[in-house]
Design a protein around this motif. Structure first.
Motif, PDB file in Angstrom:
ATOM      1  N   THR A 180      47.179   3.041  42.169  1.00 32.50           N
ATOM      2  CA  THR A 180      48.247   2.678  43.094  1.00 32.50           C
ATOM      3  C   THR A 180      48.565   3.821  44.030  1.00 32.50           C
ATOM      4  OG1 THR A 180      49.906   3.329  41.488  1.00 32.50           O
ATOM      5  CG2 THR A 180      49.276   1.024  41.503  1.00 32.50           C
ATOM      6  N   GLY A 181      48.930   3.502  45.230  1.00 27.27           N
ATOM      7  CA  GLY A 181      49.136   4.370  46.378  1.00 27.27           C
ATOM      8  C   GLY A 181      49.581   5.804  46.187  1.00 27.27           C
ATOM      9  N   PRO A 182      49.875   6.451  47.287  1.00 24.10           N
ATOM     10  CA  PRO A 182      50.255   7.855  47.250  1.00 24.10           C
ATOM     11  C   PRO A 182      51.654   8.057  46.659  1.00 24.10           C
ATOM     12  CG  PRO A 182      50.337   7.024  49.492  1.00 24.10           C
ATOM     13  CD  PRO A 182      49.792   5.924  48.643  1.00 24.10           C
ATOM     14  N   VAL A 183      51.882   9.262  46.166  1.00 27.33           N
ATOM     15  CA  VAL A 183      53.190   9.655  45.651  1.00 27.33           C
ATOM     16  C   VAL A 183      54.085   9.959  46.842  1.00 27.33           C
ATOM     17  CG1 VAL A 183      54.410  11.492  44.390  1.00 27.33           C
ATOM     18  CG2 VAL A 183      52.231  10.618  43.534  1.00 27.33           C
ATOM     19  N   VAL A 184      55.324   9.498  46.773  1.00 26.53           N
ATOM     20  CA  VAL A 184      56.327   9.800  47.795  1.00 26.53           C
ATOM     21  C   VAL A 184      57.226  10.891  47.225  1.00 26.53           C
ATOM     22  CG1 VAL A 184      58.241   8.877  49.156  1.00 26.53           C
ATOM     23  CG2 VAL A 184      56.229   7.462  48.701  1.00 26.53           C
ATOM     24  N   PHE A 185      57.448  11.940  48.002  1.00 29.03           N
ATOM     25  CA  PHE A 185      58.227  13.079  47.522  1.00 29.03           C
ATOM     26  C   PHE A 185      59.689  12.699  47.342  1.00 29.03           C
ATOM     27  CE2 PHE A 185      60.660  17.041  48.441  1.00 29.03           C
ATOM     28  CZ  PHE A 185      60.323  17.715  47.291  1.00 29.03           C
ATOM     29  N   SER A 186      60.258  13.079  46.201  1.00 25.56           N
ATOM     30  CA  SER A 186      61.683  12.901  45.920  1.00 25.56           C
ATOM     31  C   SER A 186      62.309  14.281  45.748  1.00 25.56           C
ATOM     32  CB  SER A 186      61.886  12.072  44.649  1.00 25.56           C
ATOM     33  OG  SER A 186      63.241  12.146  44.229  1.00 25.56           O
ATOM     34  N   PHE A 187      63.100  14.685  46.730  1.00 29.22           N
ATOM     35  CA  PHE A 187      63.754  15.990  46.654  1.00 29.22           C
ATOM     36  C   PHE A 187      64.696  16.049  45.459  1.00 29.22           C
ATOM     37  CE2 PHE A 187      67.324  18.834  47.692  1.00 29.22           C
ATOM     38  CZ  PHE A 187      66.627  20.035  47.769  1.00 29.22           C
ATOM     39  N   THR A 188      65.405  14.965  45.185  1.00 31.02           N
ATOM     40  CA  THR A 188      66.347  14.925  44.065  1.00 31.02           C
ATOM     41  C   THR A 188      65.641  15.179  42.739  1.00 31.02           C
ATOM     42  OG1 THR A 188      67.700  13.356  45.290  1.00 31.02           O
ATOM     43  CG2 THR A 188      68.126  13.539  42.938  1.00 31.02           C
ATOM     44  N   THR A 189      64.514  14.507  42.521  1.00 34.36           N
ATOM     45  CA  THR A 189      63.744  14.699  41.285  1.00 34.36           C
ATOM     46  C   THR A 189      63.233  16.123  41.189  1.00 34.36           C
ATOM     47  OG1 THR A 189      63.085  12.385  41.287  1.00 34.36           O
ATOM     48  CG2 THR A 189      61.737  13.885  39.979  1.00 34.36           C
ATOM     49  N   TRP A 190      62.682  16.630  42.280  1.00 31.81           N
ATOM     50  CA  TRP A 190      62.138  17.983  42.286  1.00 31.81           C
ATOM     51  C   TRP A 190      63.238  19.013  42.039  1.00 31.81           C
ATOM     52  CZ3 TRP A 190      62.811  22.278  45.517  1.00 31.81           C
ATOM     53  CH2 TRP A 190      61.905  23.324  45.285  1.00 31.81           C
ATOM     54  N   ALA A 191      64.366  18.875  42.713  1.00 31.73           N
ATOM     55  CA  ALA A 191      65.469  19.832  42.566  1.00 31.73           C
ATOM     56  C   ALA A 191      66.074  19.788  41.163  1.00 31.73           C
ATOM     57  CB  ALA A 191      66.541  19.559  43.612  1.00 31.73           C
TER      58      ALA A 191
ATOM     59  N   ARG B 132      64.319  19.077  38.399  1.00 30.13           N
ATOM     60  CA  ARG B 132      63.324  19.712  37.525  1.00 30.13           C
ATOM     61  C   ARG B 132      63.258  21.221  37.734  1.00 30.13           C
ATOM     62  NH1 ARG B 132      60.840  22.627  35.116  1.00 30.13           N
ATOM     63  NH2 ARG B 132      58.792  22.458  34.167  1.00 30.13           N
ATOM     64  N   TYR B 133      63.469  21.675  38.958  1.00 31.38           N
ATOM     65  CA  TYR B 133      63.339  23.090  39.295  1.00 31.38           C
ATOM     66  C   TYR B 133      64.650  23.625  39.890  1.00 31.38           C
ATOM     67  CZ  TYR B 133      58.413  22.032  38.635  1.00 31.38           C
ATOM     68  OH  TYR B 133      57.216  21.632  38.101  1.00 31.38           O
ATOM     69  N   PRO B 134      65.713  23.734  39.074  1.00 31.98           N
ATOM     70  CA  PRO B 134      67.015  24.169  39.606  1.00 31.98           C
ATOM     71  C   PRO B 134      67.026  25.620  40.090  1.00 31.98           C
ATOM     72  CG  PRO B 134      67.091  24.051  37.208  1.00 31.98           C
ATOM     73  CD  PRO B 134      65.770  23.468  37.640  1.00 31.98           C
ATOM     74  N   GLU B 135      66.051  26.411  39.700  1.00 28.13           N
ATOM     75  CA  GLU B 135      65.993  27.807  40.136  1.00 28.13           C
ATOM     76  C   GLU B 135      65.780  27.954  41.643  1.00 28.13           C
ATOM     77  OE1 GLU B 135      63.954  26.240  37.984  1.00 28.13           O
ATOM     78  OE2 GLU B 135      61.928  27.054  38.062  1.00 28.13           O
ATOM     79  N   PHE B 136      65.447  26.851  42.308  1.00 32.43           N
ATOM     80  CA  PHE B 136      65.259  26.893  43.764  1.00 32.43           C
ATOM     81  C   PHE B 136      66.484  26.388  44.525  1.00 32.43           C
ATOM     82  CE2 PHE B 136      60.912  26.631  42.102  1.00 32.43           C
ATOM     83  CZ  PHE B 136      60.373  27.751  42.715  1.00 32.43           C
ATOM     84  N   SER B 137      67.602  26.158  43.830  1.00 31.08           N
ATOM     85  CA  SER B 137      68.783  25.578  44.476  1.00 31.08           C
ATOM     86  C   SER B 137      69.335  26.459  45.601  1.00 31.08           C
ATOM     87  CB  SER B 137      69.882  25.298  43.453  1.00 31.08           C
ATOM     88  OG  SER B 137      70.319  26.506  42.862  1.00 31.08           O
ATOM     89  N   GLN B 138      69.150  27.768  45.505  1.00 36.82           N
ATOM     90  CA  GLN B 138      69.645  28.666  46.553  1.00 36.82           C
ATOM     91  C   GLN B 138      68.610  28.927  47.641  1.00 36.82           C
ATOM     92  OE1 GLN B 138      70.993  32.213  44.611  1.00 36.82           O
ATOM     93  NE2 GLN B 138      72.451  31.112  43.335  1.00 36.82           N
ATOM     94  N   THR B 139      67.338  28.953  47.277  1.00 35.82           N
ATOM     95  CA  THR B 139      66.307  29.319  48.250  1.00 35.82           C
ATOM     96  C   THR B 139      65.687  28.121  48.958  1.00 35.82           C
ATOM     97  OG1 THR B 139      64.699  29.435  46.456  1.00 35.82           O
ATOM     98  CG2 THR B 139      65.720  31.510  47.134  1.00 35.82           C
ATOM     99  N   VAL B 140      65.699  26.951  48.320  1.00 40.19           N
ATOM    100  CA  VAL B 140      65.145  25.736  48.935  1.00 40.19           C
ATOM    101  C   VAL B 140      66.171  24.613  48.785  1.00 40.19           C
ATOM    102  CG1 VAL B 140      63.151  24.190  49.100  1.00 40.19           C
ATOM    103  CG2 VAL B 140      62.831  26.498  48.227  1.00 40.19           C
TER     104      VAL B 140
ATOM    105  N   ASP C 135      67.332  22.937  51.325  1.00 37.60           N
ATOM    106  CA  ASP C 135      67.081  21.979  52.402  1.00 37.60           C
ATOM    107  C   ASP C 135      65.952  21.021  52.003  1.00 37.60           C
ATOM    108  OD1 ASP C 135      66.785  20.650  54.818  1.00 37.60           O
ATOM    109  OD2 ASP C 135      65.871  22.349  55.847  1.00 37.60           O
ATOM    110  N   ALA C 136      66.261  19.731  51.955  1.00 40.82           N
ATOM    111  CA  ALA C 136      65.263  18.720  51.584  1.00 40.82           C
ATOM    112  C   ALA C 136      64.105  18.693  52.574  1.00 40.82           C
ATOM    113  CB  ALA C 136      65.914  17.343  51.486  1.00 40.82           C
ATOM    114  N   ASN C 137      64.371  18.996  53.831  1.00 45.20           N
ATOM    115  CA  ASN C 137      63.289  18.995  54.833  1.00 45.20           C
ATOM    116  C   ASN C 137      62.289  20.115  54.565  1.00 45.20           C
ATOM    117  OD1 ASN C 137      64.290  16.777  56.265  1.00 45.20           O
ATOM    118  ND2 ASN C 137      65.685  18.078  57.425  1.00 45.20           N
ATOM    119  N   LEU C 138      62.782  21.274  54.151  1.00 44.09           N
ATOM    120  CA  LEU C 138      61.886  22.384  53.820  1.00 44.09           C
ATOM    121  C   LEU C 138      61.036  22.024  52.603  1.00 44.09           C
ATOM    122  CD1 LEU C 138      60.842  25.260  54.188  1.00 44.09           C
ATOM    123  CD2 LEU C 138      62.801  26.051  52.829  1.00 44.09           C
ATOM    124  N   ALA C 139      61.658  21.436  51.597  1.00 43.46           N
ATOM    125  CA  ALA C 139      60.912  21.018  50.404  1.00 43.46           C
ATOM    126  C   ALA C 139      59.872  19.964  50.768  1.00 43.46           C
ATOM    127  CB  ALA C 139      61.871  20.488  49.345  1.00 43.46           C
ATOM    128  N   ALA C 140      60.196  19.060  51.668  1.00 39.48           N
ATOM    129  CA  ALA C 140      59.237  18.037  52.110  1.00 39.48           C
ATOM    130  C   ALA C 140      58.050  18.679  52.822  1.00 39.48           C
ATOM    131  CB  ALA C 140      59.924  17.013  53.010  1.00 39.48           C
TER     132      ALA C 140
END
Length: 165
Positions: free
Chosen positions: A6-17, A19-27, A29-34
């Motif tokens: 099944t098709g490509p994965v669509v990025f979820s900033f909420t899911t990523w953030a 899972r990886y809370p250590e980036f809450s200060q440096t990343v 911005d959802a656009n930067l993560a995208a």
């Protein structure tokens, strides 16, 4: 498409953030993560005929996003290091640090780049099953004529998508 996961994965900033809370200060911005996600797709095939199942591919791509974020934005509010490669030696008096990306070779370049962060090392380990021993497509059948509609033609009917990290 026959033989495609099944098709490509669509990025979820909420899911990523989450899972990886250590980036809450440096990343933050959802656009930067995208943008980091788009870069991660250069290293891991996210097309509709990718070999890796979508649920696993989502985890792997998020690991790559974390790796790219660590290299470019830093972790826990600290800026990213200007060093490239793994630290091979360090001294304290008169401060000196040496780094190395490993011995040049067909497989060492990507591994050395990935091992610069714990996220890249985790990615490397997690995708070992997809790198080692190849992938067998049970539905592939020899087809030595021209086959329109198969994209990158490799001589077999079925999954002819040529790219996979």
């Amino acid at each position: 498409m026959s033989g495609c996961v099944t098709g490509p994965v669509v990025f979820s900033f909420t899911t990523w953030a989450t899972r990886y809370p250590e980036f809450s200060q440096t990343v933050a911005d959802a656009n930067l993560a995208a943008l980091y996600f788009a870069e991660a797709e250069l290293y891991l095939d996210n097309g509709p005929c990718a070999v890796i199942p979508t649920s696993i591919r989502a985890l792997l791509l998020n690991m790559l996003v974390a790796h790219i974020a660590a290299l470019n934005a830093g972790i826990n509010g600290s800026p990213a290091s200007a060093l490239v490669g793994r630290i091979t030696s360090a001294t304290q008096g008169s401060v000196s640090v040496a780094t190395d990306l490993g011995t040049p070779g067909p497989s060492s370049g990507s591994a050395a780049w990935l091992q610069q962060t714990k996220y890249g090392a985790a990615f490397l380990q997690a995708c070992a099953a997809y790198r080692l021993g190849g992938y067998y497509n049970q539905g592939a059948q020899p087809n030595f004529g021209y086959a329109p509609g198969f994209g990158r033609y490799n001589g077999y009917r079925g999954n002819n998508y040529g790219g996979q990290f």
